[in-house]
Design a protein around this motif. Structure first.
Motif, PDB file in Angstrom:
ATOM      1  N   THR A  70     -40.364   7.001  -3.283  1.00  0.00           N
ATOM      2  CA  THR A  70     -40.291   7.968  -2.186  1.00  0.00           C
ATOM      3  C   THR A  70     -38.836   8.325  -1.899  1.00  0.00           C
ATOM      4  O   THR A  70     -37.982   7.443  -1.796  1.00  0.00           O
ATOM      5  CB  THR A  70     -40.945   7.391  -0.920  1.00  0.00           C
ATOM      6  N   GLU A  71     -38.564   9.610  -1.768  1.00  0.00           N
ATOM      7  CA  GLU A  71     -37.227  10.109  -1.443  1.00  0.00           C
ATOM      8  C   GLU A  71     -37.306  10.973  -0.186  1.00  0.00           C
ATOM      9  O   GLU A  71     -38.378  11.418   0.209  1.00  0.00           O
ATOM     10  CB  GLU A  71     -36.653  10.953  -2.588  1.00  0.00           C
ATOM     11  N   THR A  72     -36.163  11.251   0.414  1.00  0.00           N
ATOM     12  CA  THR A  72     -36.050  12.147   1.555  1.00  0.00           C
ATOM     13  C   THR A  72     -35.248  13.367   1.130  1.00  0.00           C
ATOM     14  O   THR A  72     -34.201  13.225   0.497  1.00  0.00           O
ATOM     15  CB  THR A  72     -35.346  11.449   2.734  1.00  0.00           C
TER      16      THR A  72
ATOM     17  N   ASN B 162     -32.987   6.737  -3.293  1.00  0.00           N
ATOM     18  CA  ASN B 162     -33.808   5.530  -3.225  1.00  0.00           C
ATOM     19  C   ASN B 162     -34.186   5.025  -4.609  1.00  0.00           C
ATOM     20  O   ASN B 162     -34.410   3.839  -4.793  1.00  0.00           O
ATOM     21  CB  ASN B 162     -35.078   5.790  -2.412  1.00  0.00           C
TER      22      ASN B 162
ATOM     23  N   SER C 106     -33.559  16.916   2.695  1.00  0.00           N
ATOM     24  CA  SER C 106     -33.206  17.713   3.872  1.00  0.00           C
ATOM     25  C   SER C 106     -33.351  19.184   3.528  1.00  0.00           C
ATOM     26  O   SER C 106     -33.066  19.598   2.402  1.00  0.00           O
ATOM     27  CB  SER C 106     -31.774  17.430   4.295  1.00  0.00           C
TER      28      SER C 106
ATOM     29  N   LEU D  18     -31.094  15.117  -2.146  1.00  0.00           N
ATOM     30  CA  LEU D  18     -32.109  14.139  -1.805  1.00  0.00           C
ATOM     31  C   LEU D  18     -31.479  12.758  -1.682  1.00  0.00           C
ATOM     32  O   LEU D  18     -30.367  12.525  -2.156  1.00  0.00           O
ATOM     33  CB  LEU D  18     -33.230  14.131  -2.852  1.00  0.00           C
ATOM     34  N   SER D  19     -32.199  11.867  -1.029  1.00  0.00           N
ATOM     35  CA  SER D  19     -31.716  10.494  -0.879  1.00  0.00           C
ATOM     36  C   SER D  19     -31.644   9.834  -2.246  1.00  0.00           C
ATOM     37  O   SER D  19     -32.102  10.394  -3.243  1.00  0.00           O
ATOM     38  CB  SER D  19     -32.658   9.711   0.047  1.00  0.00           C
TER      39      SER D  19
END
Length: 73
Positions: A42-44, A9, A46, A6-7
């Motif tokens: 909030t995270e991203t 952030n 993939s 995950l990112s």
């Protein structure tokens, strides 16, 4: 189903959890360590889904998903 990292952030350590994998759906969530049970930014995340089988689209390199290919000696 493959979940990538995950990112970053937020500053609190977290991991990606995948559950309830079915033929047409899955659930994915961000989970913080137990001692950090508060809100998280909030995270991203993939992710990639492929059908089980072995694939060699270019003729040079390929991959297998959900199966273990036979090793020829």
């Amino acid at each position: 189903m493959i979940a990538g990292p995950l990112s970053y952030n937020g500053g609190d350590p977290s991991t990606v959890r995948v559950t309830n994998v079915q033929s047409n759906s899955f659930q994915i969530q961000l989970q913080e360590w137990a001692y950090l049970d508060g809100p998280h930014t909030t995270e991203t995340i993939s992710w990639m889904v492929v059908e089980a089988g072995c694939y060699n689209p270019t003729g040079d390199n390929g991959y297998c998903a959900g199966v273990v290919p036979e090793v020829k000696e």
